[in-house]
Design an enzyme around this catalytic site. Structure first.
Site, mmCIF file in Angstrom:
data_model
loop_
_atom_site.group_PDB
_atom_site.id
_atom_site.type_symbol
_atom_site.label_atom_id
_atom_site.label_comp_id
_atom_site.label_asym_id
_atom_site.label_seq_id
_atom_site.Cartn_x
_atom_site.Cartn_y
_atom_site.Cartn_z
ATOM 1 N N ARG A 190 33.599 -28.116 19.030
ATOM 2 C CA ARG A 190 34.419 -27.109 18.364
ATOM 3 C C ARG A 190 35.898 -27.147 18.709
ATOM 4 N NH1 ARG A 190 30.619 -22.267 20.209
ATOM 5 N NH2 ARG A 190 30.740 -23.572 22.061
ATOM 6 N N ASP A 236 21.617 -31.549 20.668
ATOM 7 C CA ASP A 236 21.425 -30.279 21.355
ATOM 8 C C ASP A 236 20.152 -30.403 22.185
ATOM 9 O OD1 ASP A 236 20.201 -27.357 21.519
ATOM 10 O OD2 ASP A 236 22.359 -27.170 21.175
ATOM 11 N N ARG A 244 30.849 -31.564 26.360
ATOM 12 C CA ARG A 244 31.241 -30.941 25.093
ATOM 13 C C ARG A 244 32.587 -31.466 24.582
ATOM 14 N NH1 ARG A 244 29.683 -25.190 26.628
ATOM 15 N NH2 ARG A 244 27.431 -25.267 26.601
ATOM 16 N N ARG A 248 31.465 -30.451 10.161
ATOM 17 C CA ARG A 248 30.365 -29.508 10.365
ATOM 18 C C ARG A 248 30.453 -28.276 9.472
ATOM 19 N NH1 ARG A 248 27.607 -27.671 14.602
ATOM 20 N NH2 ARG A 248 26.836 -26.264 13.015
ATOM 21 N N TYR A 294 14.659 -20.986 27.673
ATOM 22 C CA TYR A 294 14.827 -20.699 26.242
ATOM 23 C C TYR A 294 13.486 -20.348 25.596
ATOM 24 C CZ TYR A 294 19.730 -22.150 25.950
ATOM 25 O OH TYR A 294 21.091 -22.226 26.094
#
Length: 344
Positions: free
Chosen positions: A32, A77, A28, A41, A152
């Site tokens: 962010r 992702d 990552r 984004r 998921y």
């Protein structure tokens, strides 16, 4: 593998060859924690970003430019291949992947058809562009592993206890194996496609597999991860296997056949090397939360990880999981420099 990257510190460490310095990248690292990421984004939904080649390239490059890390990881992702074959899902901000119709019976498996290159042209295009732009810096392609994808799909979103997932695994093993079979075919195709487009290494993220006991991993997960790594063996790209909370599973993850085993922060690298056994490199394993502490703490902890890493036949410095959004980017830049200077 892209020929220019074969001699890079990252690829050499994956292959357990001598390196000029310990290579470093961060899970990552693109995301962010970076203001430039938040800027590009701003109004773009995650799955749109993951299907836009120019955006993928820009976001993948940001941490390489800023931190000087030794590898880029493809910005995407783990649910992208599922979305591409028609699974009705979205990535909800602050939550994660949400699946409209969770898979709970055999009829629901029909949505999981094999992945074709034409399903993800933006992935091939972005990988090819990145390889040109990165030059000697390796690009790591990646995919979510079948267990994590299954969780998921069965839960319908992120889950703390994986109740529905384990209920199917234990109570309906035939359905479980049929689901894992399909996800294995999709995942293998997705990883091969990235390598064929030019990715220099491949990482399989089994983020949630730490929820499973070793005996259950051997029965319900290992046959599938093993098949994926075996199915990549002819590509001559290093294969990395990573999961969270997987200290008890390290010997089995090594058995699955990757070249590099990623280690989370719960097990010291010297002990991880013992559990994994000979013939593998290790990647890890600073606790991402350490980066929220003052620099002298970060430095002390990072040096300790490097010292532990000397027990491995090859060591790639990384975090034990992804960069936390509140991390100061300057800390990551300093940490990259520290690892390079300390080990040069």
């Amino acid at each position: 593998m892209h020929r220019d990257t074969a001699d890079s510190p990252f690829i050499r460490a994956c292959r357990r060859l001598p390196v000029p310095r310990t290579p470093v990248w961060f899970m990552r690292q693109a995301g962010r924690s970076l203001p430039e990421y938040r800027a590009v984004r701003a109004d773009v939904p995650m799955l749109t970003a993951c299907a836009t080649p120019d955006l993928i390239v820009e976001v993948t490059m940001q941490p390489v430019r800023r931190h000087g890390v030794d590898a880029a990881i493809f910005f995407s992702d783990i649910v992208v291949p599922l979305k591409a074959i028609g699974v009705d899902l979205d990535i909800a901000p602050g939550i994660g992947p949400v699946v409209a119709s969770p898979i709970r019976d055999a009829a629901a498996l029909d949505v999981l058809r094999p992945l074709e290159p034409g399903d993800v042209p933006y992935v091939t295009e972005a990988v090819q562009s990145l390889v040109k732009e990165l030059g000697p810096t390796p690009l790591i392609g990646f995919a979510g592993a079948p267990f994590t994808l299954a969780s998921y799909l069965i839960e319908g979103g992120p889950s703390k206890n994986h109740d529905h997932t384990k209920a199917m695994m234990y109570g309906e093993p035939a359905l479980w194996h049929a689901l894992m079979e399909r996800l294995t075919v999709i995942t293998l195709a997705y990883l091969r496609l990235q390598a064929e487009a030019g990715a220099s290494a491949l990482q399989l993220f089994d983020s949630w597999v730490g929820a499973v006991a070793p005996a259950d991993y051997r029965e319900f997960v290992l046959p599938y991860t093993g098949r994926i790594f075996a199915g990549l063996a002819d590509l001559d790209v290093p294969r990395v296997h990573f999961g969270v909370g997987t200290g008890e599973l390290l010997p089995l993850m090594a058995e699955a056949g990757a070249d590099v085993v990623g280690v989370d922060w719960r097990v010291p690298l010297s002990e991880a090397a013992r559990r994994v056994g000979p013939g593998k490199a290790l990647q890890g394993n600073l606790d991402p939360a350490v980066l929220l502490a003052p620099w002298e703490v970060v430095e002390r902890r990072a040096r300790a990880v490097l010292a532990e890493g000397r027990a491995a036949e090859g060591h790639i410095f990384n975090l034990g999981h992804g960069v936390l959004p509140a991390t100061d980017p300057e800390t990551l830049t300093r940490l990259t420099r520290l690892v390079h200077e300390t080990t040069a």
